[in-house]
Write an enzyme that holds these catalytic residues in place. Structure first.
Site, short mmCIF file in Angstrom:
data_model
loop_
_atom_site.label_atom_id
_atom_site.label_comp_id
_atom_site.label_asym_id
_atom_site.label_seq_id
_atom_site.Cartn_x
_atom_site.Cartn_y
_atom_site.Cartn_z
CD GLU A 1 117.16 135.78 -13.43
OE1 GLU A 1 117.22 135.94 -14.67
OE2 GLU A 1 116.37 136.39 -12.70
CG ASP B 1 114.70 144.03 -17.43
OD1 ASP B 1 115.31 143.76 -16.39
OD2 ASP B 1 115.06 143.64 -18.55
CD GLU C 1 114.83 142.76 -12.12
OE1 GLU C 1 114.21 141.90 -12.76
OE2 GLU C 1 114.37 143.32 -11.09
#
Length: 495
Positions: free
Chosen positions: A327, A480, A297
């Site tokens: 990201e 998450d 992750e």
């Protein structure tokens, strides 16, 4: 005749208003009721909830989301964990005596003024970001004010702990969490999460989460989206101190899925430390028994050299990746990938551009006949939609997995058990190109069939929109939760 004509007019107008309901579902209910009553046609009918795109989409997801044939039994998660202190960013900055001004990004925060400028920079974009605060004394002073601030809330924090907590909600799963777990975090964790004694420490690591709402104003600043700005002075997670404890715990725990996170926390360390630690990460991953998938992750980063090293050294050793739009673009910029000249996203990230970068990652760094890589899966998420990209022949149940990840984004942000169609809206593009660099096809979104699938040179893409919470209760940890839910519904083919 006059009576017949009046009845015909009334019928025609009723039909017209009915068409408005169907064709303009976003028109405020008050406007439709006013129109109806002005025609003196009696009480207005209730808006057709299930007929709205949001209702149809949520119902279609529920039909698609089924558990895989082969399920995970034991999941090991590491190695970043902390306590999140969540509060209003604007109110904290005001409590610190700071006034609104110009925004400026800082790769590292050294003062209260740096914090203010970086917060303003990202709040103006409505973008999530995470930064290291290098001055220990100033950070602890801010952290104390934040922790005691009226309305401040304490939550489980850190990607690993949040993913572990989400998995632990499924009682048939056993979850191991390795990370720096202090007394407050241990108290907050689900009883189903097992923490080895070596992971326990006397003091918690605190991360400050400054939230803002869509449309919130501070001076001349107005946030286009609800989001958050995260900062910490976290040395334990920054050094990935629990990595060795994590790997040594796996032999006894015997997981069938490993989730690794926290590499981004090394940004506050020296280049030499980063280089050495990445080599140790590679050694640790290689010690995990063959056949156990490893999910990595990612999280917000600013150090291109560190990101490039992760791409070139770590990607081939892991099976799966989870990341968001910030990201993904930074990754492409750091490793000279496609569309890397794009400085930032404007509005909802273009699906074709995202698809091109995901394809490039799997083609350049993923598993193939000519490359010794384990990487076969990427779960991408942004506010408006998600894409699950997989190398053909390695994963099953992708439709359910991507739909489940998108569904949990809506329920967790709104803090509801199921999708409340009155509190969410569809922000995904109604049509898009599947690629901007290859011969992409044009796709029209259909809420009745919300998962769109396409293929490109041995890579399958599964796209689904998100039902975005209009008034989110909490934005932290959504990524998450999305990754955990997507993994929970995924099935890996044994090799």
């Amino acid at each position: 005749m006059a009576l017949w004509r009046g009845s015909a007019y009334a019928g025609f107008l009723a039909l017209a208003v009915g068409c408005v309901f169907l064709l303009e579902p976003q028109l405020p209910g008050s406007a439709l009721r006013s129109l109806w009553s002005s025609l003196q046609l009696g009480p207005a009918p209730a808006p057709p909830g299930p007929g709205f795109p949001e209702g149809r989409l949520a119902a279609a997801w529920d039909a698609l989301i089924v558990r895989p044939a082969r399920r995970w039994r034991r999941v090991a998660v590491g190695v970043n964990a902390c306590v999140d202190v969540v509060l209003s960013g604007v109110k904290l900055l005001q409590a610190l005596g700071l006034n609104p001004g110009n925004g400026k990004d800082h790769t590292e925060l050294r003062s209260r003024n740096d914090l203010k400028e970086a917060f303003i920079h990202f709040m103006g974009k409505g973008a999530a970001a995470e930064r290291f605060f290098s001055d220990k004394e100033t950070f602890h002073n801010i952290a104390q004010i934040a922790s005691e601030f009226p309305g401040a809330q304490h939550y489980v924090g850190g990607n690993a702990a949040l993913i572990g907590q989400k998995f632990a909600a499924n009682s048939d799963l056993k979850v191991l969490l390795c990370g720096p777990v202090g007394p407050k975090l241990h108290e907050l964790l689900d009883d189903n999460v097992f923490v080895p004694p070596e992971s326990l420490q006397e003091v918690d690591e605190f991360h400050l989460i400054l939230e803002y709402q869509a449309g919130e104003e501070w001076g001349q600043l107005k946030a286009p989206h609800a989001n958050r700005f995260i900062f910490s002075h976290d040395l334990s997670n920054g050094a990935m101190n629990m990595l060795e404890v994590f790997v040594s715990s796996l032999e006894e725990f015997q997981p069938d899925l490993v989730v690794l996170s926290g590499l981004h926390m090394m940004e506050g360390q020296s280049k030499e430390f980063q280089r050495k630690r990445l080599l140790e990460v590679m050694t640790a991953i290689s010690d995990i028994p063959t056949g156990i998938p490893v999910h990595l992750e990612l999280a917000s980063m600013t150090n291109r050299e560190l990101m490039s090293s992760i791409v070139h050294q770590v990607f081939s050793a892991v099976t799966s990746l989870g990341l968001n739009e910030q990201e993904l673009l930074f990754l492409s910029q750091s490793a000279s990938g496609p569309h890397s000249s794009l400085s930032s996203w404007t509005g909802v990230p273009d699906v074709g551009v995202v698809s091109d970068i995901l394809f490039w990652i799997l083609k350049e760094h993923g598993k193939s006949e000519s490359r010794a890589s384990d990487l076969t899966r990427i779960h991408f998420h942004t506010l408006a939609y998600h894409i699950l990209a997989t190398v053909d022949g390695h994963w099953a149940n992708q439709l359910a997995a991507v739909a489940a990840g998108a569904r949990v984004a809506g329920t967790q942000a709104c803090a509801t058990e199921t999708i409340d169609t009155r509190r969410v809206s569809l922000k995904a593009p109604r049509e898009f190109m599947t690629s901007r660099s290859a011969d992409g096809s044009r796709v029209m979104l259909n809420p009745n069939e919300p998962v769109v699938e396409w293929h490109r040179e041995g890579v399958s893409f599964h796209f689904t929109p998100v039902l975005v919470c209009k008034d989110p209760v909490r934005t932290v940890g959504l990524g998450d939760a999305i990754s955990a839910e997507g993994l929970f519904y995924s099935e890996v083919h044994p090799h």
